[in-house]
Design a protein around this motif. Sequence first.
Motif, mmCIF file in Angstrom:
data_model
loop_
_atom_site.group_PDB
_atom_site.id
_atom_site.type_symbol
_atom_site.label_atom_id
_atom_site.label_comp_id
_atom_site.label_asym_id
_atom_site.label_seq_id
_atom_site.Cartn_x
_atom_site.Cartn_y
_atom_site.Cartn_z
ATOM 1 N N PRO A 667 22.231 -4.580 -55.236
ATOM 2 C CA PRO A 667 22.171 -4.409 -56.688
ATOM 3 C C PRO A 667 21.837 -2.966 -57.064
ATOM 4 N N ASP A 668 22.004 -2.632 -58.318
ATOM 5 C CA ASP A 668 21.643 -1.293 -58.784
ATOM 6 C C ASP A 668 20.127 -1.109 -58.763
ATOM 7 N N ALA A 669 19.701 0.140 -58.865
ATOM 8 C CA ALA A 669 18.272 0.450 -58.904
ATOM 9 C C ALA A 669 17.622 -0.255 -60.093
ATOM 10 N N GLY A 670 16.380 -0.696 -59.906
ATOM 11 C CA GLY A 670 15.650 -1.362 -60.976
ATOM 12 C C GLY A 670 15.611 -2.864 -60.833
ATOM 13 N N ALA A 671 16.480 -3.416 -59.984
ATOM 14 C CA ALA A 671 16.479 -4.863 -59.770
ATOM 15 C C ALA A 671 15.213 -5.271 -59.028
ATOM 16 N N GLU A 672 14.782 -6.506 -59.245
ATOM 17 C CA GLU A 672 13.548 -7.006 -58.635
ATOM 18 C C GLU A 672 13.828 -8.323 -57.920
ATOM 19 N N PRO A 673 13.140 -8.568 -56.784
ATOM 20 C CA PRO A 673 13.318 -9.832 -56.065
ATOM 21 C C PRO A 673 13.059 -11.022 -56.984
#
Length: 678
Positions: A667-673
Motif C-alpha cells: 500500500p501507499d505510505a500512511g497505511a496502517e495494519p
Amino acid sequence: MSNTATRKILVTSALPYANGAIHLGHLLEYIQTDIWVRFQKSRGQQCHYVCADDAHGTAIMLRAEQEGITSQALIERVSRDHQEDFARFGVAFDNYHSTHSDENRYFSELIYTRLRDKGHIATRDIEQMYDPQKGLFLADRFIKGTCPKCRTEDQYGDNCEACGATYTPAELINPVSAISGATPEIRSSTHYFFKLPDFVEFLQRWIDAGHVQPQIRNKLMEWFESGFNEWDISRDAPYFGFEIPDAPGKYFYVWLDAPIGYLASFKNLCDREGIDFDSYWAPDSDAEIYHFIGKDIVYFHALFWPAMLHGADFRTPTAVNCHGFVTVDGAKMSKSRGTFIKAATYADHLNPEYLRYYFAAKLTSGVDDLDLNLSDFAARVNSDLVGKVVNIASRCAGFVKKLGDSTLSAHCTQPDMLARFIAAGDVIAEDFESRDFGRAMRKVMELADEANTYIAEKEPWVLAKQPGHEQEVLEICSVGINLFRQLMVYLAPVVPAMAEQAREFLNLETLDWHSRHDVLFAHEIKKFKPLMTRVERDRIDAMIEASKEDLVVEQKLKAAPKGPLAEEPIAPEIGFEDFSKVDLRIVRIAKAEYVEGADKLLKLTLDLGGETRTVFSGIRSAYAPEALEGRLTIMVANLAPRKMRFGISEGMVLASANDEGIYLLSPDAGAEPGQRVT
C-alpha cells in the motif's frame, strides 16, 4: 607428478550467475572440482579452491529493479543462497567471493589498461537496438517479435524456438523490447574491443602445449579455421558493473570481469591468510592453476582468457578441464517432468553424498555428458556404499567390541592382503589425479568385494558360536576393520561426511592419503553407528514431485501470453456482491522465515493491528525473509484456513507475477495494519 615436493595448486570452478538457484546440472562441476581438491589436500599438497558469484550484467540490474531492491541487495541474497546450497553438498571452497568487489574492479582495470597500453584495445561505432522508454541498448535476448522465417510470434531476437532459424534483431517482424514493450530504435554507439586476432600464434602454441583435453582442442581448431573476430568488451549505461576507466558511460561486459573474478577471489584469500599472490600469478610462477568448467563456455576460457592474461603479463592456466552436461534418465533436464532439480530440493529429500558418489562413479577425464539414471542411482549407491563398504564395518565392529573390548587384535593375520590394499592407493591416486574418478571408484569397489569375500569365507559369525575361537574371530574382524579403513581413505574425497563419521568410529586423527600406511594394531575403536542408509525410491519420487511443485509458479506465469504488451486474459465476470465478500486488509509482516522442507514457501507472521495470523506464501524465490520484515502488504483476511503439511495457513497475501518474478503488493505510505482495503 612427483610427490616428493609439495605442489602449489590453485583451483577454480566457473562462477555461478547471481540470478538463479543452483541445480543438479551446476552441481556436477562443483562436486567434480571439490573431489579433486580434497584429493590434493589429502595428499598433502598446498591446494586452494576459490570461486565467486558472477554478479554483473543487465539481467541482474533488471531483476533487482523489478523486485524493488538494489542490485547489491539482490546479489548478496543470491550469494547467501548459493553458498548454503554448496555447503549442503560438501563443496568446501577456501574462499567464495563476488565479482562485484574491490579486488575485481582493481584487476579488471589493471588488465584492461595493460592491454590498452600495448595496443590490444580498439574502438569503433556499432548500431544496436535501443529501448527509448527504458533508455538502454538491448541485448538480443531482450528483444522479441515475429520470426521472419516461419512467422511464429513472440520469438527472441537471435533465434526462433519454433523453427530454429537464426537472424539478427533487425530482421524480426514487429520487434518490441521485452523489457518495456516499446518499439526499439536503431542507434549508434562507440564500443570497445579486445583484439583477439593479435594472439592467434600465442593461442595456437598454448593449446598445442596440452593445456586442454584432446576433444576440446579439436573444437578450438574449428574456430582457428574460421578465423577470430575482435571481442566486444563494453556495454553502455545503464549497466550493473564496472565503468571502463577512460570511457565515461561505458562498462566492462560481464564476460570480461567474470573470469578475472578468479584472480579477485584468490587475492581476497591471499590478503586474509598471508599467501603470496604473485607466486601463483606472475609469468614465471611455478604454481599450478586449474580451471574446471562446462564445455559450453570453453570459448571464453580457452581463447579469450589466456589471451587476456598473456597480453596483461599474467601467467596462463596449467589446464582448463571441461566436463559435459547432466541428463536425467537419458534426457535433458525437464521442468515439466520434475527432472530439473534444484540443489535445495534434492537436499531436502536425499543425502547429498549419494549424488557425490554417483557423479564420481560416472565421471571420466573426458567431456561426455553424464546421465543421472535414477534407478541406477539408487541401485549403485545401495550396492556400493551400503552393501559393500559400510557392510564391512557393520559386520566386524560388534565382534571387536564384544571379544576385544573394542580393541583390535595386536597383530595382522593377513599381511599380504593388507599390503595389496595399501599399494592400490598409488594406482587409485593416479586415477584421481587424472580426474578419472569412475575408474578410481571401480578399483575401490573391487577391493571392497575382496574384503567382503574374505569375511564371508571366514564366517566369523559362525566361529563366534564355537567355544575357543574368540581370538580367531577377533583377528578376522580386525583385518576387516583395517581393510575398511583403507577403503575410507580412498573414498574420503568423494563422501567427506561419511568419511568423517568413519574417522570418529575408527578413533583416528585423520584419513589423509598417507595415513593408510599405518596398520591398526591393538587399536581401540568407538561404538559403530550406521554410516549411511539405503536410497529409498519413495524419497526419489518425492523429490521429483517437489521439483514439479517448484514449477507451479513458473507454469502460471508462462500460461499467459509472453511479452509485456500481451494482455492477461480477463477471468469470467463476477458481480459486486461476490467481490464484496472478500475482506482485504493492510498487514505488517512482523516476521518472515524459511520453511524447512519447502524450497518455495516462506512462513509469514502478519500483524493485522491487534491480532496476528500465520500465512504460508510461495514467494521464497523472490524474497529473502529479512527483506520482508516490517514491510506493509495486503492480505485476504477472511479466507478459510487451509491445512498444509507445514502448518495452518490463515489467509493469503496478494502478489503479482510475470515471466521475470513475483512482486508482493504494497500500500501507499500512511497505511496502517488492520485497515480495510476498499
